[in-house]
Design an enzyme around this catalytic site. Structure first.
Site, short mmCIF file in Angstrom:
data_model
loop_
_atom_site.label_atom_id
_atom_site.label_comp_id
_atom_site.label_asym_id
_atom_site.label_seq_id
_atom_site.Cartn_x
_atom_site.Cartn_y
_atom_site.Cartn_z
N ASP B 12 29.36 26.97 46.88
CA ASP B 12 28.54 28.18 46.91
C ASP B 12 27.06 27.80 47.00
OD1 ASP B 12 27.87 31.00 46.42
OD2 ASP B 12 27.27 30.30 44.43
N ASP B 14 23.74 30.37 46.45
CA ASP B 14 22.86 31.02 45.46
C ASP B 14 23.37 30.76 44.04
OD1 ASP B 14 20.80 33.20 46.70
OD2 ASP B 14 22.57 33.00 47.98
#
Lengths: 260, 260
Positions: B12, B14
């Site tokens: 991932d 953010d």
């Protein structure tokens, strides 16, 4: 004769007196006629995105006589509500400039940051930006309660049916989990009471004229005021006649009033 | 040793690799380390409002190596979905410029008016205006189906928690009465399949690393991929340990990977 039984008229604006920037045919003459007969008039609209001053100027520009205290907008009644129910509260606004003008004219306190707001006031905002939507979101996330001038989903814009306050409300409610505390607009008793108080007449001596079954005619039913549905706005005759909400009269437009 | 059992990482962005414009401490070194060990990497994010080019440039500016085909955004997977499920369809877009760039790069046809659109694609739009919201409303009112890159309600913006795609979706759904047809974002199989296809590895040889229980860890569970929750983003240790969605590992940050 109908007119003999009525001392005051509660008249919707969009779709009843004008469409966009244009007066509906015969509206100006009809309003002059009922005034010449000594009747009282109040204009009652679910618009919360402009002020009474802006609305009076719009009517005057069409040649329609109207004083500011004959105009009741949802922004007007929202200001009254906040002054009575939440005096000294600080508000954050999501809406066009007219909302700010109307609340300021009523002495409503405005918050300087979303975080310090106790109320978020939502109305139609045709110049909305993401930054403004996000500030409103943050006000509610930080504890502000939601008051909406109305919760209509769509309205007839100059270039077609357009997304209304209901969409903005849903954006805030769905992301904060906070429900709306108060909805001011028609058919609420906030609006009928404001109109009757302004006319200073009992409901049975008044007539509501409007183009919306759900706003105008329903308001009449709930407040014990007779009502006339006009077909110059958002409702067709077929829908008007089939509706469970029964207006006392169905007219092509407000101009039909002169035949009664 | 954990690293010996893994050939590919699904990471991932953010809250995992960066927060806003700043890389998370140790992220760059960790990514260099796993690449030096010959492992494959794919970055998998629910962002749909920028393109792979924009994302690669952002990572490179932080000193993090990444090729465009190692980056999978929800805009990327939305484009894949439309190309396969609705070829030759015309789309109307509600979202930041990156969405348009990514869809165009995949050859998705764009409608020239809202009325002719067969699909409305919604993603985060931080430059939203009322006019754009209204055009999206009109597309759906005229029959366009809704596909959303993701349905997150909030995201950690540079200046605090901010309203996300979920709010825009609710505005359109509540005013049109039309439900969302497809949601692409994590934890959907659209996203895990895209990642595994890109890595060309079986799920049991991969590890998902992310800061969201509901997006990243849930995706791992549903796809049979082990997962590591990092606490450098939106989830605290207390929430991570109490959750019913159990990550295989809980790390302070992606940098902990070097200890395994």
């Amino acid at each position: 004769m109908l007119l003999d039984t009525i001392d005051g008229f509660i008249i919707d604006l969009d779709g009843t007196v004008y469409r966009g920037a244009t007066a509906i045919e015969g509206a100006r003459e009809t309003l002059s006629y009922i005034r010449s007969r000594g009747k009282k008039v109040v204009f009652l609209t679910n618009r919360g995105n402009y002020s009474r001053r802006m609305c009076r100027e719009k009517l005057n520009a069409m040649g329609i006589q109207a004083a500011e205290d004959e105009i009741i907008l949802t922004s007007t009644v929202t200001a009254d509500y906040l002054r009575n129910a939440a005096p000294a509260s600080k508000c954050w606004l999501l809406g066009d400039e007219g909302l700010r003008e109307e609340l300021s004219a009523h002495g409503i306190g405005l918050a300087t940051t979303p975080e310090e707001a106790e109320w978020l006031v939502i109305t139609l905002h045709e110049k909305l930006t993401y930054a403004e939507l996000n500030s409103a979101f943050r006000a509610v996330r930080n504890g502000a309660r939601i008051i909406a001038t109305n919760e209509d989903k769509t309205f007839p814009g100059d270039d077609g049916e357009s997304i209304d306050v209901g969409g903005l409300i849903s954006a805030i409610v769905s992301t904060t989990g906070q429900e709306v505390s108060v909805v001011i607009g028609k058919p609420s008793a906030y609006m009928s009471n404001a109109a009757l108080r302004s006319l200073d007449l009992p409901p049975e001596r008044c007539l509501v004229i409007g183009d919306s079954l759900n706003s105008d005619i329903r308001l009449g039913k709930q407040a014990g005021i007779r009502s006339a549905l006009v077909l110059s706005g958002s409702t067709t005759r077929a829908i008007g006649e089939a509706s469970e909400i029964k207006p006392d009269y169905i007219w092509e437009s407000i101009a039909d009033l002169q035949h009664f």
